[in-house]
Design a protein around this motif. Structure first.
Motif, short mmCIF file in Angstrom:
data_model
loop_
_atom_site.label_atom_id
_atom_site.label_comp_id
_atom_site.label_asym_id
_atom_site.label_seq_id
_atom_site.Cartn_x
_atom_site.Cartn_y
_atom_site.Cartn_z
N ASN A 112 0.80 -1.23 0.00
CA ASN A 112 0.00 0.00 0.00
C ASN A 112 0.83 1.27 0.00
N LYS A 132 -11.68 -0.89 0.25
CA LYS A 132 -11.88 -0.13 -0.99
C LYS A 132 -10.59 0.08 -1.77
N SER A 133 -9.54 0.45 -1.07
CA SER A 133 -8.30 0.80 -1.78
C SER A 133 -7.10 0.20 -1.07
N PHE A 137 -3.26 -1.98 -2.31
CA PHE A 137 -2.51 -2.62 -3.39
C PHE A 137 -1.16 -3.10 -2.89
N LYS A 171 -4.17 -4.80 -7.36
CA LYS A 171 -5.09 -3.98 -6.57
C LYS A 171 -6.20 -4.76 -5.88
N ASP A 172 -6.35 -6.04 -6.22
CA ASP A 172 -7.36 -6.84 -5.53
C ASP A 172 -6.69 -7.57 -4.37
N GLU A 229 -8.92 -5.41 -11.51
CA GLU A 229 -9.77 -4.79 -10.51
C GLU A 229 -10.56 -5.88 -9.79
N GLU A 276 -17.21 9.02 2.21
CA GLU A 276 -15.92 8.56 2.72
C GLU A 276 -15.29 9.60 3.65
#
Length: 715
Positions: free
Chosen positions: A67, A119-120, A122, A192-193, A238, A437
């Motif tokens: 990340n 959500k985010s 990686f 990213k998943d 994704e 958010e």
């Protein structure tokens, strides 16, 4: 603490010269030439090719940047990722709610369908690197200003990145080293998943809290686990329920044999930043001006948050990550002040620079290097007070969500108001998501207190030249900003998510431009980024001189450092398991590890930092450790090595000579807090979670043996 340090210094005098920490954060591509023979003597059993290879799988294929700010490692053939609890903290907090508080209570996915997608998030795999110094430096000359130089370099960097990204398949980053005297490019592939597999409860993963942070002896189970998913062909994709676990090129086997004093240990990871080439004036500026402001500003933000966090579990979850980040830097910067002062680091650097200045003013060197030290010292003298000011302002912007509102939500709402109807329709869903958010992590009563408190601190302590609006308001209100802040929120579009969403139905750009919180935010940010002609000129001259200082120190052989500063690129550091002097606070036989018995002795029922699960204490009393017990019969929790690491190495694997996982790096010792600036071979320690404790928590404590079963275990 004073007694411990005095004991440590006394012991150092008795340590044989052959026992030393190995300084350096080394490029993998140069291991064969610079380090391999030394590593073999210490216990490495791998070839350089088994550590770093472009054409074959190697250790580097198991190491990922997590990340963007931590390190993690692949530990199964099915994409299982291990990193620190504090590295996964944001994602765990995001996935938590008061009803399902994974941060507090822990979480273990019973199967892969139960794994949770934040959500985010990686991970970044390192593919290869190469030297492009000659190519880039051929585009610059000594007549250029720093801005002109930067523009020419950036133009060439863009070409190099395009040449190597294979049509967007890879992320390519060209980075400067040795203060812009060398350049290398790095090729990465991002996935990213990434989904949460498991985390221990907070009273294991964060045991000891801020009190034990940077301290030894330590008893923290600082780990969390994720899984990387890819499409059916193993390519980044994704999130999709059809994605499958990634089959990495290499994953680390896990060794259950434990460690003992002087065992070889190497760490691969992404250290964030060191300043080992920093001039004496920069160290002095940090110790006397910048860091004290950083410490005080961070503490202000923490105290204001804590008041509200203690009143509500929901608010505590909102601010858990931000508070932890502020607390970490607060203690780090105070530790830096203490260590750099105690060991006279600025004086050591100044002595080196005096030798350099003498060399620089020799006839053959004078034209190029003669004014380097003088120019650098003038710059720091000019900017000392500004450094204090900027750090008070920076900590306000870091702790207050509304200090930067004009650049985040404000700018986007203004663009929305100015757009035509079709464009607004396109922007609307994204803006609604952004609003939701933002307010998930912004409790307005807390935000009012944080902003008012930080404005008061800034106005009364920052000195230099204050932001114009703050200076005016301070004079009008005797530096009491509470009434102003309350009124600003009462009259702001940003006072609640409902008011912002109402604005979307009837947008007007002037409303945003004149919004009191936007006006304040613009005042703060514009002032923070403002630069006078005098400062700009000094920065230009300093940049050129600092680059020449590093070049000259290397050319003159006055510098003992052979490696570049850390800058979030993959590095290797090697050393040994190495004890600190005996400490009565540690029940271990040798002060290079801690035990679960020692952890239980710290237990304080209901305490935020030192509470423990009842089940853990019962299992410890019964010595229910299974195959994870040490041969001495105890459960080892943390251990020490003398590796050279820094922030960004959090989550890095600690490996034995065969490349097997023996631990997880998560912290350093406060006595060596000056390590980002100057390496002390006697004091430097890395604090690691023993991999056996990690597996015990997963398998025995959490009943998630199915996760351990997918690892490659070496007994």
């Amino acid at each position: 603490m004073k007694k411990i340090i005095l004991s440590l210094i006394a012991t150092i005098l008795l340590v044989p010269a052959s026992v030393r920490a190995d300084e350096g954060m080394w490029f993998l591509m140069f291991i064969e030439r610079l380090n391999h023979r030394d590593m073999q003597k210490m216990g490495l059993q791998l070839t350089a090719e088994e550590i770093y290879s472009i054409n074959h799988h190697s250790l580097k294929d198991a190491i990922v940047q997590f990340n963007g700010g931590c390190t993690a490692e692949m530990i199964s053939k099915d994409g299982l990722v291990l990193t620190n609890h504090h590295c996964g903290y944001d994602a765990i907090a995001e996935l938590s709610s008061p009803e399902a508080n994974y941060l507090k209570n822990g979480f273990w996915a019973a199967n892969r369908k139960a794994e949770l997608k934040p959500k985010s998030l990686f991970v970044r795999f390192f593919v290869r690197m190469d030297d492009v110094s000659k190519r880039i430096l051929s585009k610059v000359n000594d007549k250029m200003t720093e801005a002109e130089r930067e523009a020419a370099i950036n133009k060439e960097i863009a070409l190099i990145e395009k040449e190597n990204n294979e049509g967007g398949k890879y992320t390519v980053s060209v980075r400067p080293f040795f203060q812009g005297n060398e350049y290398y490019y790095f090729v990465y592939q991002d996935y990213k998943d990434v989904r949460l597999v498991g985390t221990p409860p907070e009273n294991i993963g964060k045991f000891g809290g801020d009190t034990d942070n940077w301290e030894w002896p330590r008893h923290t189970g600082d780990f969390s686990m994720f899984r990387v998913y890819a499409d059916a062909n193993g390519n980044p994709a994704e999130y999709s329920p059809n994605n499958v676990p990634l089959q990495p090129k290499h994953h680390l086997p896990v060794n259950l044999g434990g460690v003992k004093e002087n065992d070889f240990a190497m760490i691969l990871g992404y250290p964030g930043r060191t300043n080992r080439w920093m001039p004496a004036g920069g160290i002095e500026q940090n110790v006397k001006f910048a860091y004290p402001a950083w410490v005080e500003g961070s503490k202000m933000g923490m105290d204001k948050m804590k008041t509200h966090m203690d009143q509500s579990d929901a608010v505590r979850l909102m601010y858990a990550s931000k508070y932890a980040s502020l607390a970490n830097y607060w203690k780090n910067r105070q530790g830096m002040i203490d260590a750099l002062t105690k060991f006279g680091t600025a004086k050591t650097k100044a002595a080196q620079e005096a030798k350099f200045d003498k060399w620089a003013n020799q006839k053959e060197n004078k034209e190029k290097y003669g004014h380097v030290v003088e120019t650098i010292n003038k710059y720091y003298a000019l900017t000392n007070e500004k450094a204090r000011h900027d750090n008070y302002l920076m900590t306000m912007l870091r702790s207050s969500a509304f200090g930067t509102i004009s650049r985040t939500m404000g700018r986007q709402l203004e663009n929305y108001a100015k757009a035509d109807e079709a464009k607004r329709k396109e922007m609307y869903p994204g803006l609604v998501e952004m609003i939701d958010e933002f307010y998930k992590e912004a409790y307005i009563p807390a935000e009012k207190d944080i902003l008012a408190g930080q404005l008061n601190l800034y106005a009364t302590k920052a000195g230099y030249t204050l932001a114009p609006m703050v200076e005016k308001l301070g004079k009008e209100n005797n530096n009491n900003f509470t009434k102003y802040v309350n009124n600003a929120f009462d009259n702001s579009v940003f006072a609640s998510p409902e008011k912002v969403k109402a604005f979307l139905q009837n947008p007007n750009a002037t409303t945003i431009t004149n919004d009191p919180l936007v006006v304040l935010s613009n005042d703060l940010l514009n002032h923070y980024n403002a630069k006078s002609e005098v400062i700009a000129k000094a920065q230009n001259d300093f940049g050129a001189s600092f680059r020449l200082l590093v070049q000259g120190l290397r050319d003159s052989k006055l510098a003992s450092i052979k490696y570049p500063d850390a800058n979030s690129t993959l590095r290797l550091t090697y050393g040994k398991v190495r004890a600190l002097p005996a400490d009565k606070r540690n029940d271990a036989k040798v002060n290079n590890y801690t035990t679960m018995d020692g952890m239980v002795k710290k237990y304080k029922k209901g305490d935020e930092e030192f509470d423990l699960p009842v089940r853990l204490m019962e299992m410890n009393k019964a010595k229910d450790y299974g195959r994870y017990a040490d041969k001495d019969g105890s459960m080892h929790v943390n251990f020490l090595t003398d590796n050279d690491i820094t922030g960004g190495n959090s989550g890095s694997p600690v490996l034995n000579g065969k490349g097997e996982l023996i631990g997880l790096a998560f912290d350093g010792n406060i006595e060596a807090m000056a390590g980002d600036v100057i390496f002390d071979k006697n004091l430097q320690r890395t604090i690691n979670v023993d991999i056996r404790y990690v597996l015990w928590v997963i398998d025995k404590f959490s009943n998630a043996k199915h996760i351990v079963d997918e690892m490659t275990i070496v007994k």
